[in-house]
Design an enzyme around this catalytic site. Structure first.
Site, mmCIF file in Angstrom:
data_model
loop_
_atom_site.group_PDB
_atom_site.id
_atom_site.type_symbol
_atom_site.label_atom_id
_atom_site.label_comp_id
_atom_site.label_asym_id
_atom_site.label_seq_id
_atom_site.Cartn_x
_atom_site.Cartn_y
_atom_site.Cartn_z
ATOM 1 C CD GLU A 167 -8.813 4.473 -1.686
ATOM 2 O OE1 GLU A 167 -9.738 4.175 -0.926
ATOM 3 O OE2 GLU A 167 -7.892 5.222 -1.337
ATOM 4 C CG ASP A 216 -4.603 5.636 0.937
ATOM 5 O OD1 ASP A 216 -5.428 4.753 1.170
ATOM 6 O OD2 ASP A 216 -4.591 6.734 1.530
ATOM 7 C CG ASP A 245 -2.279 0.476 1.014
ATOM 8 O OD1 ASP A 245 -2.417 1.541 0.406
ATOM 9 O OD2 ASP A 245 -3.225 -0.211 1.447
ATOM 10 C CG HIS A 294 -8.967 -1.322 4.309
ATOM 11 N ND1 HIS A 294 -8.813 -1.327 2.927
ATOM 12 C CD2 HIS A 294 -8.563 -0.115 4.730
ATOM 13 C CE1 HIS A 294 -8.318 -0.157 2.563
ATOM 14 N NE2 HIS A 294 -8.149 0.590 3.620
ATOM 15 C CG ASP A 295 -11.373 2.030 3.402
ATOM 16 O OD1 ASP A 295 -10.900 2.035 4.556
ATOM 17 O OD2 ASP A 295 -10.747 2.427 2.398
HETATM 18 C C1 GLC Z 1 -8.060 5.322 1.857
HETATM 19 C C2 GLC Z 1 -7.880 4.104 2.718
HETATM 20 C C3 GLC Z 1 -8.526 4.344 4.042
HETATM 21 C C4 GLC Z 1 -7.858 5.522 4.687
HETATM 22 C C5 GLC Z 1 -7.850 6.744 3.777
HETATM 23 C C6 GLC Z 1 -6.850 7.766 4.243
HETATM 24 O O1 GLC Z 1 -9.376 5.556 1.523
HETATM 25 O O2 GLC Z 1 -8.353 2.972 2.072
HETATM 26 O O3 GLC Z 1 -8.488 3.222 4.886
HETATM 27 O O4 GLC Z 1 -8.492 5.838 5.896
HETATM 28 O O5 GLC Z 1 -7.482 6.437 2.461
HETATM 29 O O6 GLC Z 1 -5.539 7.300 4.060
#
Ligand code: GLC
Ligand code: CA
Length: 555
Positions: free
Chosen positions: A255, A200, A98, A327-328
């Site tokens: 992402e 991320d 990540d 995980h979100d």
């Molecule tokens: C992304 C991650 C999440 C995190 C956010 C800030 O959306 O997947 O878990 O809280 O970024 O880094």
């Protein structure tokens, strides 16, 4: 369409804190992951995506990094990482890291320098602005985790931007030194032999210089027009591609909140030299009653429309990534299937069929392959997630919404649903730890766990194993063209995949009712690749069982 290993791979996401604890402190760790590699190999996946394992004060469970070249104390040491990478590679498994570079932790040395004085060499590494005055931030933007996106810092009497928590200050990507530092750090990991990056919130790294007030949403102004897909986003990703990604045989997945199919063709186009694929959120981040918070299920026709749009728009132009959860997000079976009424296993298998037969690279989130469910939260003290805790404060404690109205939404959508520990067996603490876990174990672990499912050929686990194997044996699953049938049905999701003369029919009953279906002529009596029900497909008119799914091949 170019054929590549990452198009043919199945990826398994590990949330290290909740995967496997090797030393009894209640927190999953790297040695724990290494001890379970054989399980992943047996499942048949190709790539592991590790949520962040870097040094971090854990304000957001590792998504707040204080040192990109060191391992989080609780997760182990760099030797443990090298061992994990080595053991994974020995088994033919790749590891994707990540990469969290929209922001760092406020405990990163760059930020500590940056905040120390206006003329510090790192001052411009972050985004500083004058307030309207000492108690009024530069503009009305809200942070994704609630509250203002600006934090006042008294040392220099200015505000810094944080799109997430105030312990996650945003980096200033317009500063070339910042970019070069990040590219060097990425190269350092690539030289170690890692196999890729999940990036991320990468669509948020470029911000407009002018920072006007945003349109008011529930509490604050909306910063997205100024912070998402910003002016230099593609330039920075092309630079990253040229300086790092293109030099190694690695994969990259971004992402990208806010991404549309049009933008995805740029971010992850076959020839755009940015990323290999992106995650979109049109399916999982639909707007709820209170911001993202809702307890409503998406109608199947909407779900199909979104999925089909991505399947057809990207075909031959860019690459899809496929996921129900991560995980979100809440657990897939609880959100899109049925975890309550004796339908958990069959609906988990149906969802898996629906996703794994699509075009793109499938992602499995840890425990999904067991049909793990949402957690039965009883009170606020059960939550660990900063987003859930802040949301409760913002919506309920402020009196905006009643506790009765908000609670079901929190239960349905909280990120902590996905973060309860992996259920390995039916011994106390589900075999995850011999200590006391950092977050509660789902009480259903005595029924749902890896040990019993690996022993049962009819389990959700074995069904996933079979789906993964099918993808390896049938290029049509990877490369075939997608076509939706019965778009108006609120019960059935039916589509075909076609490559040369080969054609697959995928039929999924998303309802808890028996449903009539007529198998198209060309598939009647043809080979069934997989089915989650005891049914026969050798005549046209059939009655589908609740949550039944099957795949026929015209060959
Ligand atoms: C992304 C991650 C999440 C995190 C956010 C800030 O959306 O997947 O878990 O809280 O970024 O880094
Ligand atoms: Ca541990």
């Amino acid at each position: 369409m170019k054929r590549t290993w990452w198009k043919e791979a199945v990826i398994y996401q590990i949330y290290p804190r909740s995967f496997m604890d090797s030393n009894g402190d209640g927190i999953g760790d790297l040695k724990g992951i290494t001890s379970r590699l054989d399980y992943l190999k047996y499942l048949g996946i190709d790539v592991i995506w590790l949520s962040p394992i870097y040094k971090s004060p854990n304000d957001d469970n590792g998504y707040d990094i204080s040192d990109y070249r060191a391992i989080m104390d609780e997760f182990g040491t760099m030797e443990d990482f090298d061992e994990l990478l080595n053991e994974a590679h020995k088994r033919g498994l790749r590891i994707v890291m990540d990469l969290v570079v929209n922001h760092t932790s406020d405990e990163h040395k760059w930020f500590m320098e940056s905040r120390s004085s206006k003329d510090n060499a790192c001052r411009d590494y972050y985004i500083w602005r004058e307030g309207k005055d000492n108690s009024t931030p530069p503009n009305n933007w809200g942070s994704c985790f609630g509250g203002s996106a600006w934090e006042y810092d008294k040392t220099t009497n200015m505000y810094y931007l944080h799109l997430f928590s105030k312990k996650q200050p945003d980096l200033n990507w317009d500063n070339i030194e910042v970019r070069n530092n990040i590219f060097d750090m990425m190269t350092w990991w690539c030289e170690k032999g890692i196999d890729g990056f999940r990036m991320d919130v990468i669509s948020m790294i470029s911000k407009t210089k002018e920072m006007p007030d945003g349109e008011m949403t529930d509490f604050y102004g909306d910063c997205s027009p100024y912070c998402i897909h910003g002016p230099n986003i593609h330039k920075y990703l092309q630079e990253m591609n040229e300086k790092v990604l293109s030099k190694y045989d690695i994969m990259s997945v971004g992402e990208t909140p806010g991404v549309t199919t049009e933008l995805a063709k740029q971010y992850a186009g076959e020839d755009t030299h940015e990323l290999n694929m992106v995650f979109h959120f049109e399916l999982v981040d639909t707007h709820g009653k209170y911001g993202k918070w809702t307890d409503e299920k998406l109608p199947l026709t909407d779900l199909k429309k979104i999925m089909s749009h991505w399947q057809t728009e990207l075909y031959g132009k860019a690459w899809n990534s496929l996921f129900w959860d991560n995980h979100d997000q809440p657990r897939a079976v609880s959100r899109f299937g049925d975890d309550t009424s004796g339908y958990r296993e069959i609906s988990a298998k149906m969802l898996a069929t629906c996703l794994h037969m699509m075009q793109g690279t499938p992602y499995i989130y840890q425990g999904e392959e067991l049909g793990m469910t949402n957690f039965p939260f009883q009170s606020m003290s059960d939550f660990r997630d900063i987003e859930s805790i802040n949301a409760y404060k913002e919506w309920c404690e402020s009196g905006q919404v009643s506790q009765e109205a908000f609670w079901p939404c929190l239960l349905f959508r909280s990120r902590d649903n996905a973060r309860t520990p992996m259920q390995w067996d039916d011994t106390p603490q589900a075999g995850f730890t011999c200590g006391s876990p950092w977050i509660s174990i789902n009480p259903n672990y005595t029924e749902i766990n890896a040990k019993s499912e690996t022993a049962d050929p009819d389990s959700v686990f074995h069904y996933y194993k079979k789906l993964i194997a099918l993808r390896k044996q049938n290029p049509v699953i990877v490369y075939g063209r997608y076509e939706l049938l019965l778009s108006d049905s609120e019960e059935l999701y039916v589509y075909t995949r076609t490559l040369d003369n080969e054609k697959l029919l995928v039929v999924c009953n998303f309802s808890g009712r028996e449903t009539d279906f007529a198998i198209p002529d060309e598939f009647v009596g043809k080979a069934c690749l997989i089915s989650n029900a005891e049914n026969t497909y050798d005549k046209a008119d059939i009655i589908l069982k609740p949550y039944e799914a099957f795949v026929l091949s015209n060959k």
